[in-house]
Design an enzyme around this catalytic site. Sequence first.
Site, short mmCIF file in Angstrom:
data_model
loop_
_atom_site.label_atom_id
_atom_site.label_comp_id
_atom_site.label_asym_id
_atom_site.label_seq_id
_atom_site.Cartn_x
_atom_site.Cartn_y
_atom_site.Cartn_z
CG ASP A 13 32.57 37.60 5.76
OD1 ASP A 13 33.03 38.66 5.30
OD2 ASP A 13 33.20 36.86 6.53
NE ARG A 93 32.33 26.50 9.20
CZ ARG A 93 31.71 27.52 9.79
NH1 ARG A 93 30.44 27.39 10.13
NH2 ARG A 93 32.32 28.64 10.03
CG ASP A 122 35.14 27.75 8.16
OD1 ASP A 122 35.30 26.59 8.60
OD2 ASP A 122 35.10 28.75 8.88
CB SER A 174 36.69 36.59 12.56
OG SER A 174 36.06 35.46 12.04
N1 ARG Z 1 40.73 27.77 12.83
C1 ARG Z 1 39.46 27.20 13.09
C2 ARG Z 1 39.08 26.25 12.01
O1 ARG Z 1 39.60 26.32 10.94
C3 ARG Z 1 38.42 28.23 13.36
C4 ARG Z 1 37.80 28.91 12.21
C5 ARG Z 1 36.89 29.97 12.67
N2 ARG Z 1 36.06 30.45 11.61
C6 ARG Z 1 35.58 31.67 11.58
N3 ARG Z 1 34.81 31.96 10.58
N4 ARG Z 1 35.89 32.57 12.47
O2 ARG Z 1 38.27 25.40 12.22
#
Ligand code: ARG
Length: 394
Positions: A13, A93, A122, A174
Site C-alpha cells: 500500500d 498509531r 487505521d 495483511s
Molecule cells: N484489527 C486490528 C486493529 O484495528 C488490527 C489492524 C491490523 N492492521 C493492518 N494493517 N493489518 O487494530
Amino acid sequence: MSRVVLAYSGGLDTSVCIELLRERYGYDEVITVTADVGQPEEELREAEEKARKLADEHFTVDCVDEFVREYCWRAVKANATYEGYPLSTALARPLIAQKVLEVARDVDADAVAHGCTGKGNDQFRFESYLRAHGGEEFEIVAPVRDLNLTRDEEIAYAEERGIPVPVDVDSPYSVDENLWGRSIEGGVLEDPSEEPPEEVFEWTVSPAEAPDEPEVVEIEFEDGVPVEVDGRDDPVEIVRYLNETAGEHGVGRIDIIEDRVIGLKSREVYEAPAAVTLLEAHRALEAFTLTRRELSLKASLEEEWARLVYDGLWFDPLREHLEAFFDSTQRHVEGTVRVKLFKGSATVISRESPRALYEEELISYEEKQFDQRTAEGAVKLHGLQERLALRRRG
Ligand code: ARG
C-alpha cells in the site's frame, strides 16, 4: 516545490503511494517516514532500501523505548483490551502519526499522507491524529482510499511502474507488527468457520508443540508497571524477553470477531505473548492490592480507555482524566507475581506484595483472630431489601 511526508511501512500500500503522490497528486517530493516501534529488523531494513529507490528522502525514527514506556505501560495500567484484543496496532498509531508530523515540520512539507484503505480502523487513527495536531498546517491525503484501489490494481500498478513488490506479495495475509503484538488479517482468516492455519503464526509455537516442561517467569511491578522480569529491567528488553519466552510456550494467540470502528465485524487473529502475560500478572496483582470498589470502578473505566484507543482518539482529554484515576490506584500496585507458561496458557501461580490487602491471619481457617460470631448480625441483615421485595411484590 511541493513536498509530502508519507507514513511508510515498506508494504505494498505505502510503496504504491509514493508514486501515486507524484503522479496523481502532483507533489514534487515524497519523503517517507518509518517509525521503529519494534517491528522485525528485516522489515525496517527492507523499508529503508525500498525508500532509497522510490522516495526523495527517507527517515527511520527509533521510538521503541517511547512506545513501551508511554503507550504499552499505560495499557498495562489500564489492563487494556478491546473485545479481547490487547490493542497493539491501535496503540502505535498515534505515535507513528506524531513522528510523521515532526518530520513534516522539519522538512517544511505541504502535506502528510498515509496508505490506509477505507475499510479499516487505521485510517481513523492516523487521520484523526494528523488532523488534530497538524490539520491547520498540512494537507492530509490518503491515496489508496481516494482512488478506491484493490490489492490487484495496486500490484498491477506497481509492476507497471517498476515499484518493488514485497517478497511475500503472494501471501494473502495483511500483517501489522510492533513490540506489543502481531495482527494478522485476510486470506482464509476471512472465513470465520475455518481454523487459522499454522502458517499465520510467527511469534508463537502451536500449544500442542510447546515444551512438555512448564516455565515460570517472575515479574516485579512498581506503580503498576513491570520493573524487573527475570533479572531484566529495561522496558524494551522486558517485552522482547516475554514475547520470546511466552511465545515458545504457545502463549498469546488470540482469535476473535471484532467490531471495527466503521461497524464492520471482522475476524482478527493476534499474537501477543508479552502483552497477554503482563496483563494476566498485572490483573492478579491488582486483585491482591486494590479494594473491591476500586477494582469495580476501574474495570468500567478501563473499557472506556480501551475504546478511546481503539477508536483512534488518543488525544481525547478523557484519556488523561482516566489515567489520573488509574495512576492514583497504581501507586499501590506493587509486588511480585510469578506466571507459569505452559502449552498456550499463562497462569498466575503466586503473588507477593507489601501492599496486599490480603491478610492470612484473618482468612485462615486455622486461626482464631477473627471471631466468627461477629459475622452473625451482618448475616442476619444481609438481603434485607430483597427479602422485603419478595414479600411486597409476591
Ligand atoms: N484489527 C486490528 C486493529 O484495528 C488490527 C489492524 C491490523 N492492521 C493492518 N494493517 N493489518 O487494530
